[in-house]
Structure formats: C-alpha cells, structure tokens
Design a protein around this motif. Structure first.
Motif, PDB file in Angstrom:
ATOM      1  N   UNK A   1       0.838  -1.207   0.000  1.00  0.00           N
ATOM      2  CA  UNK A   1       0.000   0.000   0.000  1.00  0.00           C
ATOM      3  C   UNK A   1       0.869   1.251   0.000  1.00  0.00           C
ATOM      4  N   UNK A   2       1.925   1.243   0.832  1.00  0.00           N
ATOM      5  CA  UNK A   2       2.804   2.410   0.914  1.00  0.00           C
ATOM      6  C   UNK A   2       3.476   2.693  -0.428  1.00  0.00           C
ATOM      7  N   UNK A   3       3.924   1.646  -1.104  1.00  0.00           N
ATOM      8  CA  UNK A   3       4.571   1.838  -2.401  1.00  0.00           C
ATOM      9  C   UNK A   3       3.576   2.314  -3.453  1.00  0.00           C
ATOM     10  N   UNK A   4       2.335   1.813  -3.380  1.00  0.00           N
ATOM     11  CA  UNK A   4       1.319   2.271  -4.324  1.00  0.00           C
ATOM     12  C   UNK A   4       1.021   3.757  -4.123  1.00  0.00           C
ATOM     13  N   UNK A   5       0.907   4.172  -2.872  1.00  0.00           N
ATOM     14  CA  UNK A   5       0.690   5.597  -2.578  1.00  0.00           C
ATOM     15  C   UNK A   5       1.862   6.420  -3.068  1.00  0.00           C
ATOM     16  N   UNK A   6       3.068   5.916  -2.858  1.00  0.00           N
ATOM     17  CA  UNK A   6       4.270   6.630  -3.293  1.00  0.00           C
ATOM     18  C   UNK A   6       4.298   6.791  -4.819  1.00  0.00           C
ATOM     19  N   UNK A   7       3.907   5.738  -5.509  1.00  0.00           N
ATOM     20  CA  UNK A   7       3.867   5.813  -6.973  1.00  0.00           C
ATOM     21  C   UNK A   7       2.826   6.828  -7.442  1.00  0.00           C
ATOM     22  N   UNK A   8       1.702   6.876  -6.745  1.00  0.00           N
ATOM     23  CA  UNK A   8       0.680   7.866  -7.094  1.00  0.00           C
ATOM     24  C   UNK A   8       1.196   9.281  -6.870  1.00  0.00           C
TER      25      UNK A   8
END
Length: 293
Positions: free
Chosen positions: A195-202
């Motif tokens: 989840x953290x990496x997905x938010x970071x990518x966004x």
C-alpha cells in the motif's frame, strides 16, 4: 516444566543463536542506513542550496554517497547476512538434535540403546556443527558451557508418555505457534508495504504532472523514485511474502503431525514420529537458508 529452558540447550545452540541475532541486527541496520543515505543523496541532488558560494545540497549529497559506499564495503567484507544465515542454520540444527535426544527420536531412540553410545553420537553431531560453522561465524564457548546438560539427560529418562507430552508442548506446539504468528506478521507487513509503495507511486505521478506543467521547480519525481526503489530493496531484503508462505505451510504440516501424535505406541514408532516432525521443521529451515543465502 513443559519445555527445556534456553540455558539448558547445548552450548553450540546458545552461542550460534547469539551470533545469528547479532548478524541479523547488523545486516538490517546497515542495509537500512545504506538505503537511507542513497535516498538522501537523491533528495539533495535534486536542488541547489548556495551558502557562501558553496552548493551545500551537493556537499550533503556527496557525503551521503560516501557513507553509502562505506556501508556497501562493510556489507561485502563483513558479510553480516552470511554470518546470520550460517549461524541460524547451525543453531536450529543443534536445537533439533537436542530435541531428538531428549524425546528419544531417531537416531537417539530409547529402545535398547547404549546410553553412553547415544551421548557420544550427540556430542559428535554437535561438534560437527561447530566445526562447520566456525569458518563463517566464529563463536566463543566458555569452559563452563556444556553440550549435554543435566536437564537433557533427565528428560530423556522420563517415561514415553511424559516425553511425548513435553515434546508436543515444548517443541511442536511451540514451533507451530511461532510459525503461525510469523506468517501473519509477515503478511501484514507485506500488505502495508504494498500500500505504501502504491501511494508513493501515485504521488510520483502527481509530481511528474506538476513538473510538466511547470508548477514545481524541483525534481520531485526523482526523489519519489529513489524512495520507491529503496522501499522495493527493503522488501526484497526482508522477503515478507515468501516467508509468510513458508511459515504458513510449515504450521499446516506441523498441525497434521500433531493430529497423529497419539498413534505411536512403542519406542520405535515414537522415534520415527519425532524424526518425521523434525524433518518437517528442517524443511522450513532449508527454505529459509535458500532465501537468505
């Protein structure tokens, strides 16, 4: 007493366990610092900060890269990860031998065995573990340390039903609970990191759009990319998903073994049962060693 206290296990187990914990701590701390310094270098390399005709941001970025290089050299020379894996395998191998001995499992069965010969076999097996480990992770043993403790000998002399009860409670159930707990913990961490990496990518995507519209004058996408790369490298180091799967499978297999714990009625059958249980635990250790090799 349902289980053998740690101080009553063979000396090689206690020493290797301490060495493994130290190696793991060194690897994780050094890896975290290295990734942090690389992110710092990427962050300060994205902009300028002039102070007295010196680009302070560039100086900080260079210092961070120098620290990262030193940490990389340490990882390559000290090899804390290799020390961790070798010492952990040695500790678990010694622990498995100890439980085989006290429970009367193969090759230390209690049916018509020469007890002095059994003791000698255990000591030779433990000595072999110590010799194999020493070139990779030297472990000091004091003169007071014992490879075969009085508690181990007393437990081995107990009747079969009592040894069965102690082995199931102190070894199988304890190990199964540990596997189950670690599987859930690793699965939670893997989900949180995803989840953290997905938010970071966004955020990186938004930053790229803002940069393209000339709203931002800082290479924020580069900084976000460095953070994402560091996160991925950390996940690969910890291997949350792979460990969660391995621990779940080991807990399931031990649960099946517990269901058959009352079947052995003779010392020979019980010795084979203990051997099967320890082999199941050893398969998880082999998988762990492969993933951390």
């Amino acid at each position: 007493m349902e289980s053998i206290p740690p101080e009553e296990f063979p000396a090689i187990f206690r020493a290797a366990d301490r060495t493994a914990i130290l190696g793991q701590r060194r690897l994780m701390v050094t890896t975290g610092l290295r990734l942090g310094t690389l992110v710092t270098a990427a962050t300060f390399g994205a902009f300028s900060m002039d102070v007295a005709n010196i680009d302070l941001a560039a100086v900080i970025a260079a210092a961070a890269l120098a620290c990262a290089l030193v940490l990389e050299v340490y990882l390559l020379t000290a090899m804390p990860g290799h020390q961790w894996s070798q010492a952990r395998v040695a500790a678990e191998s010694a622990k498995s031998l100890a439980w085989r001995y006290v429970a009367g499992g193969e090759p230390f069965g209690c049916a018509g065995q020469d007890e002095q010969g059994v003791d000698d076999l255990l000591l030779r097996r433990l000595g072999s573990i110590a010799r194999d480990l020493h070139p990779f992770a030297p472990i000091p043993l004091s003169d007071e340390d014992a490879q075969l403790t009085a508690t181990m000998k007393r437990t081995r002399r107990l009747p079969l039903d009592e040894r069965r009860r102690r082995y199931l409670a102190g070894r199988v159930d304890d190990q199964r609970s540990w596997y189950r707990g670690r599987a859930m913990a690793n699965e939670r961490r893997a989900s949180r990191w995803s989840v953290a990496l997905a938010v970071l990518e966004a955020l990186g995507l938004v930053a790229a759009v803002l940069n393209g519209a000339n709203v931002l004058d800082v290479d924020l996408p580069g900084i976000v990319g460095a953070l994402g790369a560091a996160g991925i490298a950390w996940i690969q180091t910890r291997q949350y998903r792979r460990l969660a799967s391995a621990y779940s499978l080991a807990a399931l297999e031990l649960g099946e073994i517990v269901a058959r714990a009352e079947w052995p009625s003779s010392e020979e059958e019980w010795a084979r049962f203990v051997h099967e249980a320890e082999e199941t635990i050893s398969r998880e250790h082999a998988l762990w060693r492969t993933s951390h090799g």
